[in-house]
Design a protein around this motif. Structure first.
Motif, short mmCIF file in Angstrom:
data_model
loop_
_atom_site.label_atom_id
_atom_site.label_comp_id
_atom_site.label_asym_id
_atom_site.label_seq_id
_atom_site.Cartn_x
_atom_site.Cartn_y
_atom_site.Cartn_z
N VAL A 106 -40.41 60.61 37.14
CA VAL A 106 -41.42 59.79 36.45
C VAL A 106 -41.78 58.62 37.36
N LEU A 107 -43.10 58.42 37.50
CA LEU A 107 -43.61 57.38 38.40
C LEU A 107 -44.50 56.43 37.63
N PRO A 108 -44.48 55.14 37.99
CA PRO A 108 -45.39 54.19 37.33
C PRO A 108 -46.84 54.48 37.73
N ARG A 109 -47.75 54.18 36.81
CA ARG A 109 -49.19 54.29 37.06
C ARG A 109 -49.80 52.90 37.00
N PRO A 110 -50.88 52.66 37.73
CA PRO A 110 -51.49 51.33 37.72
C PRO A 110 -52.19 50.98 36.40
N ASP A 111 -52.37 51.96 35.51
CA ASP A 111 -53.08 51.71 34.24
C ASP A 111 -52.13 51.42 33.07
N GLY A 112 -50.86 51.13 33.36
CA GLY A 112 -49.91 50.80 32.31
C GLY A 112 -49.15 51.99 31.77
N GLY A 113 -49.41 53.14 32.31
CA GLY A 113 -48.70 54.35 31.89
C GLY A 113 -47.68 54.76 32.93
N ALA A 114 -47.12 55.94 32.71
CA ALA A 114 -46.18 56.54 33.66
C ALA A 114 -46.58 58.00 33.83
N GLU A 115 -46.33 58.53 35.01
CA GLU A 115 -46.69 59.90 35.35
C GLU A 115 -45.44 60.77 35.37
N LEU A 116 -45.44 61.83 34.58
CA LEU A 116 -44.40 62.84 34.68
C LEU A 116 -44.77 63.67 35.90
N ASP A 117 -44.16 63.36 37.02
CA ASP A 117 -44.56 63.93 38.31
C ASP A 117 -43.87 65.25 38.61
#
Length: 135
Positions: free
Chosen positions: A54-65
């Protein structure tokens, strides 16, 4: 070890096999993700059963990578527990939603984990589903 698991899981999807065999570089887990504390491993009986990143996203979310489970352990709840775990980690890290670009054949799984399709995304392997789960 995790990349080998990723390869086994990925090649077990017949719709993905030819594209992955033609693009072996697609099977990779960046060491930076592990060092940054973004990769989480599930074990069963002391053996690695799956992993997620899981990675942080610049839009306040997180990415299940990444989300991969040993094929012989599919449908045992490991993938769902990994999604729930990285969702909780993302929430603690102040993310408001979990995002994933899902393979269309996995739409049912992601829906059962609380994700909803928000659109489609062109990937190097075809169309992926942009999906979001509130945290």
């Amino acid at each position: 070890m995790l990349e080998s698991l990723q390869r086994r899981a990925s090649l077990s999807n017949p719709g993905d096999r030819d594209a992955l065999l033609a693009n072996p570089d697609a099977i990779a887990l960046p060491l930076e993700q592990i060092a940054a504390g973004c990769v989480f491993v599930a074990e069963r009986d002391g053996v690695i059963a799956g992993f997620a990143a899981v990675l942080p996203r610049p839009d306040g979310g997180a990415e299940l990578d990444a989300l991969f489970v040993e094929p012989h352990l599919w449908k045992h709840g490991i993938g769902r527990r990994l999604v729930d775990h990285v969702g909780e980690v993302a929430r603690i890290r102040a993310a408001t939603f979990l995002h994933v670009i899902g393979n269309p054949h996995a739409e049912g799984f992601y829906n059962s984990c609380g994700f909803r399709v928000t659109g489609t995304v062109d990937t190097r392997f075809g169309v992926g589903l942009a999906m979001r789960r509130p945290l």
